[in-house]
Design an enzyme around this catalytic site. Structure first.
Site, PDB file in Angstrom:
ATOM      1  N   ASP A  62     -36.699 -25.500  -3.436  1.00 11.80           N
ATOM      2  CA  ASP A  62     -38.166 -25.449  -3.498  1.00 11.80           C
ATOM      3  C   ASP A  62     -38.684 -25.714  -2.088  1.00 11.80           C
ATOM      4  O   ASP A  62     -38.406 -26.762  -1.513  1.00 11.80           O
ATOM      5  CB  ASP A  62     -38.708 -26.525  -4.448  1.00 11.80           C
ATOM      6  CG  ASP A  62     -38.336 -26.247  -5.902  1.00 11.80           C
ATOM      7  OD1 ASP A  62     -37.968 -25.095  -6.210  1.00 11.80           O
ATOM      8  OD2 ASP A  62     -38.410 -27.186  -6.721  1.00 11.80           O
ATOM      9  N   ASP A 104     -39.230 -21.672 -19.278  1.00 14.99           N
ATOM     10  CA  ASP A 104     -39.264 -23.131 -19.147  1.00 14.99           C
ATOM     11  C   ASP A 104     -39.046 -23.735 -20.530  1.00 14.99           C
ATOM     12  O   ASP A 104     -39.747 -23.376 -21.473  1.00 14.99           O
ATOM     13  CB  ASP A 104     -40.633 -23.592 -18.620  1.00 14.99           C
ATOM     14  CG  ASP A 104     -40.804 -23.245 -17.139  1.00 14.99           C
ATOM     15  OD1 ASP A 104     -39.842 -22.740 -16.539  1.00 14.99           O
ATOM     16  OD2 ASP A 104     -41.912 -23.463 -16.606  1.00 14.99           O
TER      17      ASP A 104
END
Lengths: 251, 208
Positions: free
Chosen positions: A130, A11
């Site tokens: 997602d 990330d």
């Protein structure tokens, strides 16, 4: 025989790694380029950057990160986060990304997937979905998991394949960050109905979870973040473990 | 030495450029261009290719004189040329991706969809697979048999003359993954994305 892939994900926020690897010999623990190099030297089959930069002013930081990484890592590099347009994709590819993952924008505008896979080839278009269990179905979420859409994730996966996606990155919102393992049902259901590769994501806490993602979830590749970030396991250890369980990996 | 990577709007070639620059360091000059004069005066040419067979052929034809210049370089002057992925596929007479499209016709054969055995095998064939080296090739110098290479494709080059095949890989069938005919070299896999072993292949080509 085609090998199953292990993909560490980093990330990146404002050009810096969030939750980086805690190695003592790291010169700069927040430098995504250095971390990506450690992963690729350690046998990572691909590297994934997820840009979580919130403000627009700092969006350009990811381009420099991709540029520098692609000069040092010679394994495929996938970049996602905030990809909205053909122009965004073009910029990332020109900086040296090999694949771009599209999440919210693919839900809002399927045309983007059609157009970009025609323009750049399906091989570089990954659609990231997602999904969260809602009763009997899995529902697609967007905006980093903050907005529900009412869309059935399995139907959406099929649609994205038809639109030209080359791979699907499936993250279970229920499992993400829990370290209790992938949502095997979700992975298996999607993998069984589509003919493009599935990358499983969300929930890995130990190496058996990677095995399950491939053996039971039928994923072609497994993505993990925290088990590698904190040095709990190295990519090499993960590969050796998979190999010992009879899963074909590149060693 | 001058090596030209042909830039003809065939999609993303930055990884090819980065890998050649990394291997070449400052010893070899790497040009990235579609300038015909520069291609003619190069010692070696790299022809990358991403996207569909048709889109790559169309992009080559869109640059006036490029196909003729490349043919002169590779076929008449027999200078070394490396095709990567669709770059290799375009050596064929004909390709069937999207629609039937004529290729460069440098190595006779066709480009067809990989047999997925009624959906048993996923396409694209994406990821790392081992190559079986079936004949000695100059670009495989010091490359061990069964080395892993990175692939991403749904179509394969099927040459008429099987003796040009230098390696295959096991997927749904024995998929052709590299070819060599005199000065023409081609890889279906991506040496630029195949880690250190891929860079070695690039080095072998540079050192030809």
């Amino acid at each position: 025989m085609l090998k199953n892939r292990i993909i560490p994900c980093l990330d990146v926020k404002n050009g810096r790694v969030v939750k980086g690897i805690n190695f003592v010999d790291l010169k700069d623990a927040g430098d995504p380029v250095e971390q990506a190099k450690i992963y690729s030297d350690g046998g990572a089959d691909e590297i994934c950057f997820l840009d979580i930069t919130a403000s627009n002013e700092n969006r350009d930081t990811i381009y420099n990160v991709v540029k520098d990484t692609s000069k040092k890592c010679f394994v495929p590099l996938t970049v996602g986060g905030g990809v909205r347009s053909v122009d965004d994709i073009n910029k990332l590819l020109n900086c040296g990304a090999d694949k771009v993952s599209i999440n919210t924008a693919a839900v809002q505008n399927a045309e983007l997937v059609i157009e970009s896979s025609k323009k750049f080839g399906s091989q570089c278009i990954v659609v990231a979905i997602d999904a969260k269990k809602n009763g009997e179905i899995w529902e697609v979420f967007t905006h980093g998991g903050r907005k529900n859409t009412g869309i059935n994730a399995i139907e959406f996966a099929k649609k994205m394949e038809e639109c030209g996606a080359g791979e699907l990155l499936i993250t279970s919102m229920d499992r993400d960050g829990t370290q209790v393992g992938y949502d095997i049902d979700l992975m298996n259901k999607i993998s069984s109905i589509i003919n493009i590769p599935v990358i499983a994501s969300g929930g890995v806490g130990n190496l058996d979870h990677l095995v399950d993602g491939i053996k039971l979830g039928k994923a072609s590749a497994v993505l993990a973040a925290s088990i590698f970030h904190y040095g709990k396991y190295s990519v090499k250890e993960a590969k050796q473990y998979l190999d010992s369980k009879g899963i074909p990996v590149r060693i | 030495m001058n090596i030209t990577i042909v830039d003809y709007n065939s999609g993303n070639i930055s990884s090819v450029i980065n890998s050649f620059k990394k291997v070449a360091q400052n010893k070899v000059n790497i040009e990235v261009t579609s300038n015909l004069k520069k291609i003619k005066s190069s010692d070696k040419v790299v022809l990358p290719g991403q996207g569909s067979f048709k889109s790559c052929v169309d992009a080559l034809k869109n640059i006036s004189g490029l196909v003729d210049t490349l043919s002169e370089f590779a076929i008449e002057n027999k200078k070394p040329l490396l095709g990567i992925c669709v770059g290799l596929q375009m050596f064929a007479d004909i390709g069937y991706e999207e629609t039937e499209t004529k290729g460069l016709g440098w190595i006779s054969g066709k480009v067809s969809k990989i047999d997925n055995k009624d959906g048993k095998y996923k396409l694209p064939h994406i990821g790392w697979n081992q190559i079986n080296i079936v004949k000695e090739s100059k670009i495989f110098k010091n490359i061990k048999n069964n080395s892993h290479m990175y692939f991403v494709h749904s179509y394969e080059f099927i040459p008429n003359d099987k003796s040009v095949i230098s390696s295959t890989t096991d997927y749904s069938t024995k998929v052709v993954c590299s070819a060599e005919k005199e000065n023409l070299f081609g890889t279906q896999f991506h040496p630029e994305k195949s880690d250190q072993i891929g860079l070695k292949i690039i080095e072998n080509f540079i050192n030809l």
